[in-house]
Design a protein around this motif. Structure first.
Motif, short mmCIF file in Angstrom:
data_model
loop_
_atom_site.label_atom_id
_atom_site.label_comp_id
_atom_site.label_asym_id
_atom_site.label_seq_id
_atom_site.Cartn_x
_atom_site.Cartn_y
_atom_site.Cartn_z
N SER A 47 7.00 -11.36 80.63
CA SER A 47 6.71 -9.94 80.76
C SER A 47 6.66 -9.61 82.25
CB SER A 47 5.38 -9.57 80.09
OG SER A 47 5.08 -8.21 80.31
N ALA A 48 7.59 -8.78 82.71
CA ALA A 48 7.63 -8.38 84.12
C ALA A 48 6.81 -7.10 84.29
CB ALA A 48 9.07 -8.14 84.55
N CYS A 49 6.02 -7.04 85.36
CA CYS A 49 5.13 -5.89 85.57
C CYS A 49 4.26 -5.71 84.32
CB CYS A 49 5.92 -4.62 85.88
SG CYS A 49 6.92 -4.77 87.36
N LEU A 117 12.10 -10.98 76.50
CA LEU A 117 11.83 -10.43 77.84
C LEU A 117 11.27 -9.02 77.68
CD1 LEU A 117 12.14 -10.46 80.96
CD2 LEU A 117 14.52 -9.70 80.62
N LEU A 119 10.35 -5.63 79.51
CA LEU A 119 10.53 -4.80 80.70
C LEU A 119 9.93 -3.43 80.38
CD1 LEU A 119 14.25 -5.71 81.57
CD2 LEU A 119 12.17 -6.66 82.61
N CYS A 120 8.63 -3.39 80.25
CA CYS A 120 7.94 -2.18 79.79
C CYS A 120 7.19 -1.52 80.95
CB CYS A 120 6.98 -2.51 78.66
SG CYS A 120 7.82 -3.21 77.22
N ILE A 122 8.58 -0.10 83.56
CA ILE A 122 9.26 -0.33 84.84
C ILE A 122 10.30 0.76 85.11
CG2 ILE A 122 10.74 -1.91 86.16
CD1 ILE A 122 9.59 -4.23 84.53
N THR A 134 18.26 -4.27 87.43
CA THR A 134 17.30 -5.02 86.61
C THR A 134 17.87 -5.30 85.22
OG1 THR A 134 15.53 -3.93 87.85
CG2 THR A 134 14.90 -5.04 85.81
N ALA A 138 18.59 -9.07 83.63
CA ALA A 138 18.03 -9.54 82.35
C ALA A 138 18.87 -10.68 81.77
CB ALA A 138 17.94 -8.38 81.36
N VAL A 148 15.48 -8.25 74.60
CA VAL A 148 14.80 -7.54 75.68
C VAL A 148 14.19 -6.27 75.08
CG1 VAL A 148 15.02 -6.44 77.94
CG2 VAL A 148 16.54 -8.33 77.32
N TRP A 150 12.39 -2.86 76.22
CA TRP A 150 12.22 -2.07 77.45
C TRP A 150 11.76 -0.66 77.09
CZ3 TRP A 150 15.48 2.23 77.73
CH2 TRP A 150 16.61 2.20 76.89
#
Ligand SMILES: C[S@@+](CC[C@H](N)C(=O)[O-])C[C@H]1O[C@@H](n2cnc3c(N)ncnc32)[C@H](O)[C@@H]1O
Length: 210
Positions: A47-49, A117, A119-120, A122, A134, A138, A148, A150
């Motif tokens: 999990s990014a950010c 992955l 990407l929530c 962002i 970005t 991924a 993913v 998002w």
């Protein structure tokens, strides 16, 4: 780093009508679906950010099979990272919360490729060019068939049609696009159908604008 108080931003999850709690429910339901469809295999997650991690950790807290999950949550804010660590501590999943810059490719070198992955929160905070970069990145974080999840608001100008095209161009097929008429949030889900790409070291993918 921009100057939004992201810890205070999380308070809106509890505010009726903010839409954030509905978005959270949509994200959690997609995470649940990924866990269901991959059972009983191990699941690697990034999990990014990640904020306080309530999307993934909230799901893991109520699942009996959380022990098959290995997750890396990358969050810059010390308070939110500490909160995520506290929430993750009692879970049987192996969760590492890394207080670091999620835009740096090197942060992920020991955690990829992943099966899921996140990407929530962002894409609404970075430039269109960085969103595209970005999305393309991924593919470097993903295992074959990875999904993913998002999010992005659909306020004008609505970038989500472009984001969905960029995912397609980057080798992903769309599994879901949840976009209620009554609000502007949206949740997209894409699966990697092209071969993954190796992680490029030393890359910087995005910068928060607020
Ligand atoms: C809109 S919030 C989303 C949090 C969480 N993913 C969610 O959906 O609830 C954005 C988060 O990104 C974090 N953030 C911003 N820039 C970052 C960076 N370069 N590296 C890591 N975290 C960052 C902020 O501290 C904040 O917690």
């Amino acid at each position: 780093m921009a100057n939004t108080d992201w810890s205070a931003w999380h308070d809106a999850y509890a505010a009726p009508g903010s839409g954030l709690s509905d978005r959270l429910a949509a994200v959690r339901s997609q995470i649940d679906r990924v866990l269901d469809t991959t059972a009983p295999n191990p699941l690697r997650v990034v999990s990014a950010c990640a904020g306080d991690g309530r999307d993934l950790l909230g799901v893991l807290a109520r699942r009996s099979d959380a022990g098959r999950v290995t997750a890396l949550l990358v969050e810059y804010d010390a308070v939110l990272a500490a909160r995520a660590r506290q929430t993750a501590a009692p879970l049987p999943a192996r969760v590492e919360v890394r207080q670091a810059d999620a835009a740096q490719s090197d942060v992920y070198s020991d955690a990829v490729p992943v099966d899921l992955l996140l990407l929530c929160g962002i894409f609404g905070n970075i430039s269109d060019r960085d969103v595209r970069r970005t999305v393309e990145a991924a593919r470097q974080l993903s295992a074959p068939g990875a999904e993913v999840i998002w999010t992005r608001h659909r306020g004008e100008p609505d970038l989500t049609p472009s984001i969905r095209e960029w995912f397609a161009a980057a080798g992903f097929e769309e599994l879901a696009f949840v976009a209620p008429e009554s609000d502007t949030w949206s949740v997209g889900v894409h699966r990697l159908v092209a071969p993954p790409r190796p992680l490029e070291p030393g890359r910087h993918w995005f910068t928060f604008l607020r």
